[in-house]
Design an enzyme around this catalytic site. Sequence first.
Site, short mmCIF file in Angstrom:
data_model
loop_
_atom_site.label_atom_id
_atom_site.label_comp_id
_atom_site.label_asym_id
_atom_site.label_seq_id
_atom_site.Cartn_x
_atom_site.Cartn_y
_atom_site.Cartn_z
N LYS A 87 0.81 -1.13 0.03
CA LYS A 87 0.16 0.12 -0.06
C LYS A 87 0.84 1.22 -0.02
O LYS A 87 1.85 1.49 0.97
CB LYS A 87 -0.85 -0.06 1.41
CG LYS A 87 -2.09 0.71 1.20
CD LYS A 87 -2.98 0.37 2.41
CE LYS A 87 -4.26 1.41 2.21
NZ LYS A 87 -4.97 1.26 3.53
C1 E4P Z 1 -8.36 2.24 3.38
O1 E4P Z 1 -7.58 1.44 3.03
C2 E4P Z 1 -8.10 3.13 4.88
O2 E4P Z 1 -7.65 2.11 5.60
C3 E4P Z 1 -9.52 3.42 5.46
O3 E4P Z 1 -10.75 2.74 4.72
C4 E4P Z 1 -9.59 4.70 5.87
O4 E4P Z 1 -11.00 4.85 6.31
P1 E4P Z 1 -11.49 5.89 7.60
O5 E4P Z 1 -11.54 7.25 6.65
O6 E4P Z 1 -12.59 5.39 8.14
O7 E4P Z 1 -10.25 6.00 8.61
#
Ligand code: E4P
Length: 217
Positions: A87
């Site tokens: 990522k």
């Molecule tokens: C995506 O990979 C992120 O980990 C995540 O969806 C972020 O979500 P949030 O905005 O609820 O923290």
Amino acid sequence: MKFFIDTANLDQIKEAQDMGILDGVTTNPSLMAKEGITGTDNIMKHYVDICNIVDGDVSAEVISTDFDGMVREGEALAELHDQIVIKLPMIKDGVKACKYFSDRDIKTNVTLVFSPGQALLAAKAGATYVSPFIGRLDDVSTDGLNLIAEIRHIYDNYAFETQILAASVRHTMHVIDCAKLGADVMTGPLKSIVGLLNHPLTDIGLEKFLADYKKGN
Ligand code: E4P
């Protein structure tokens, strides 16, 4: 549509896996910290623990912000398990690192995407997944779902193979709307997945069927 769970909580990952509908897991440094997982060694071990629970892709986020650091970290993460997806943040060096990994057939997830232009760059760099954050856009009075529609339109125009991973999903209606718009994957908390089960008519209907069965026995 693939269902990923967005957590580093092993119990929640097991619960979703046990339902038989889980296709993968996404994590980020904040989700790791929330579970009290700190320090590189512990974080690396936790990724392996997650991979041992689920069958599908597990996104592991780099914390470097320069190309060399991302490549070094990403290669170490990819070595951990064949389910690991690297990522990478949507910054210039993240795009460059995405191209580096896609050229070597290592899966990538470009994260922190908030615009169609950023999604176009991720696809050009050969990302396996692009992660538009719909909940965080909604948080600032911008239509997160519209971004999913725009990216779908652009990717379909050119048959880009990058999968749209709707991220920052917060509730069941996000899941349903993303499915209507053709997102390839959604990632959200456990409640956004199990919440899809709920309907009062199902509960009332089941109660009546069971009561009627008992009458005849
Ligand atoms: C995506 O990979 C992120 O980990 C995540 O969806 C972020 O979500 P949030 O905005 O609820 O923290």
